[in-house]
Design a protein around this motif. Structure first.
Motif, mmCIF file in Angstrom:
data_model
loop_
_atom_site.group_PDB
_atom_site.id
_atom_site.type_symbol
_atom_site.label_atom_id
_atom_site.label_comp_id
_atom_site.label_asym_id
_atom_site.label_seq_id
_atom_site.Cartn_x
_atom_site.Cartn_y
_atom_site.Cartn_z
ATOM 1 N N VAL A 155 44.833 46.727 48.696
ATOM 2 C CA VAL A 155 44.264 48.072 48.862
ATOM 3 C C VAL A 155 44.969 48.777 50.022
ATOM 4 C CG1 VAL A 155 42.194 49.307 49.652
ATOM 5 C CG2 VAL A 155 42.007 47.624 47.816
ATOM 6 N N THR A 156 45.071 48.087 51.156
ATOM 7 C CA THR A 156 45.676 48.698 52.344
ATOM 8 C C THR A 156 47.165 48.984 52.142
ATOM 9 O OG1 THR A 156 44.154 47.387 53.662
ATOM 10 C CG2 THR A 156 45.989 48.400 54.821
ATOM 11 N N LEU B 32 42.057 42.788 49.266
ATOM 12 C CA LEU B 32 41.828 43.622 50.464
ATOM 13 C C LEU B 32 43.181 44.080 51.013
ATOM 14 C CD1 LEU B 32 39.059 41.705 52.484
ATOM 15 C CD2 LEU B 32 38.826 43.955 51.403
ATOM 16 N N ALA B 33 44.127 43.157 51.087
ATOM 17 C CA ALA B 33 45.455 43.505 51.600
ATOM 18 C C ALA B 33 46.169 44.468 50.659
ATOM 19 C CB ALA B 33 46.285 42.237 51.807
ATOM 20 N N VAL C 224 45.761 50.901 43.546
ATOM 21 C CA VAL C 224 44.777 50.671 44.604
ATOM 22 C C VAL C 224 43.394 50.513 43.962
ATOM 23 C CG1 VAL C 224 43.576 51.702 46.562
ATOM 24 C CG2 VAL C 224 46.051 51.937 46.393
ATOM 25 N N GLY C 225 43.105 51.396 43.016
ATOM 26 C CA GLY C 225 41.814 51.334 42.317
ATOM 27 C C GLY C 225 41.640 50.019 41.580
ATOM 28 N N VAL D 20 35.671 35.345 51.986
ATOM 29 C CA VAL D 20 36.999 35.852 52.349
ATOM 30 C C VAL D 20 37.339 35.568 53.817
ATOM 31 C CG1 VAL D 20 36.402 38.227 53.011
ATOM 32 C CG2 VAL D 20 38.592 37.768 51.907
ATOM 33 N N ALA E 293 40.768 47.332 44.079
ATOM 34 C CA ALA E 293 39.380 47.485 44.530
ATOM 35 C C ALA E 293 38.410 47.016 43.443
ATOM 36 C CB ALA E 293 39.102 48.933 44.917
ATOM 37 N N LEU F 101 38.271 43.298 43.362
ATOM 38 C CA LEU F 101 37.463 42.841 44.493
ATOM 39 C C LEU F 101 35.981 42.827 44.119
ATOM 40 C CD1 LEU F 101 38.078 42.068 47.471
ATOM 41 C CD2 LEU F 101 37.452 44.410 48.085
ATOM 42 N N LEU G 32 41.262 35.831 56.171
ATOM 43 C CA LEU G 32 41.568 37.202 56.603
ATOM 44 C C LEU G 32 42.902 37.348 57.334
ATOM 45 C CD1 LEU G 32 38.105 38.661 57.613
ATOM 46 C CD2 LEU G 32 39.567 39.328 55.692
ATOM 47 N N GLU H 128 33.544 39.595 43.980
ATOM 48 C CA GLU H 128 32.257 39.581 44.667
ATOM 49 C C GLU H 128 31.152 39.122 43.713
ATOM 50 O OE1 GLU H 128 30.985 43.419 46.216
ATOM 51 O OE2 GLU H 128 29.947 42.355 47.837
ATOM 52 N N LEU I 297 30.581 37.582 49.480
ATOM 53 C CA LEU I 297 32.019 37.850 49.542
ATOM 54 C C LEU I 297 32.560 37.803 50.978
ATOM 55 C CD1 LEU I 297 34.636 38.566 48.052
ATOM 56 C CD2 LEU I 297 34.023 40.980 48.275
ATOM 57 N N ALA I 298 31.802 38.377 51.915
ATOM 58 C CA ALA I 298 32.272 38.427 53.307
ATOM 59 C C ALA I 298 32.494 37.015 53.858
ATOM 60 C CB ALA I 298 31.267 39.190 54.176
#
Lengths: 228, 228
Positions: free
Chosen positions: B29-30, B26-27, B52-53, B77, B56, B59, B81, B63, B73-74
């Motif tokens: 990607v950003t 997640l980090a 980036v792809g 993680v 993702a 990820l 966070l 999941e 996954l939520a």
């Protein structure tokens, strides 16, 4: 005469469409990743990262298609790199909802333009057409925005009218982007002329184009329960 | 006793590793999308979007693996966070080179920790192990950073010594992140104890861990031609 890859007029038009699509995906990666970073829930953050991945994946397919036409992605996208700079500078979102709506309205107009452009492409170019169509058909971002915005505005009529106003502001700026795009890229103008040949041929292209884009925008705002 | 998915101690450890890896992606990607936005060339921008792809996509695989273990996954993680919040606040990059190096040092330490964690995982958990290994094995970002940094520092010794200093600052902060991680997550501490059981068992875990991480960091800085 058989066109050499990357040199015939049909290929020139296809490469311009690919460049425009590639720029949209480069911008989508940045925008969606920035949105993911400030998402109020981890579920939304994950979903937005998934959409970032989809944009990056499309970019890879655009690169492959450009390669088939004998062109390099960097060269193909270069003429379109500044397309959204003014738009972004003029529409800084003030909240999470404004962010979601900005991406939705922006992607929506981009998709509508892409849909028209591929309609104007040479009938033989099914590969480029399919690429643009795949971007247009992916409604996951739209579905996320509809779910979150309708949920929030149901409980907050003030937010609803603020977002309606923001939507009008955004579409006005987005149409400005399209106008400059058509002026700066005669090869795209040709495709749009061809796509819109049947619609009120006595009207100037821009008027016919804006009529389509505005109607689609209104449909999207309706889906969100917002006044266009 | 057969462990029910998501409830046994082995699964608890695996889910913690998956959560940590998911947070890194997640980090990533950003961070990589933000780096792409300011890349000085379109070629680098495209390459960073490709990475980036890849983050993702990983990820999505994390999941799927969490799903096999009966977890969402939520939820997996969520405990991780905030891991990089302090690190990011304390190390704002001042230039393109500092940005590249920051990501490289940060990803490097994350990869080294991931490599140790999967070594400590239950031998049967090949799926989780393979996921972590795939992240570790992807050297495309490292290759980009090495190419760009060595090119720039060859012509600019002042930049080279500034970046060497920046690298020391970054690794110090990154080790601080690891220290907090081990303190806050006993399930990860257990895996690291197991992974590092053979290395100077008379020393405390943190000392053995930091010795490995520092050695790997030095190796990376050597590859960049920078003094660690």
């Amino acid at each position: 005469m058989t066109a050499t890859p990357g040199t015939g007029p049909a290929d020139t038009a296809a490469l311009a469409v690919l460049g425009l699509l590639a720029n949209s995906d480069l911008a989508a990666v940045t925008r969606l990743a920035a949105d993911a970073e400030v998402a109020p829930s981890v579920v939304d953050r994950i979903e937005l990262c998934r959409l970032v991945g989809a944009a990056a994946e499309r970019l890879g397919r655009i690169e492959a298609r450009a390669g088939e036409l004998g062109a390099d992605l960097a060269d193909v996208v270069a003429p379109f790199l500044g397309t959204f700079t003014d738009f972004d500078a003029r529409t800084p979102p003030g909240s999470w909802w404004e962010r979601l709506l900005k991406a939705h309205v922006g992607f929506g107009v981009e998709d509508d333009v892409a849909r028209l452009l591929v309609r104007g492409l040479d009938d033989g170019d099914e590969a480029t057409r399919a690429l643009a169509q795949a971007a247009v058909d992916d409604d996951r971002h739209g579905a996320l925005v509809v779910a979150r915005v309708t949920e929030a505005t149901a409980a907050d009529p003030v937010l609803a009218s603020r977002l309606a106003l923001w939507g009008r502001r955004l579409v006005g700026e987005a149409l400005g982007v399209v106008q400059r795009l058509v002026t700066d890229h005669p090869e795209l103008r040709g495709l749009l002329e061809r796509a819109l040949a049947d619609a009120s041929p006595d009207q100037p292209l821009q008027q016919r184009l804006f009529a389509v884009l505005t109607a689609e925008h209104t449909r999207r705002m309706d889906r969100l329960g917002l006044t266009a």
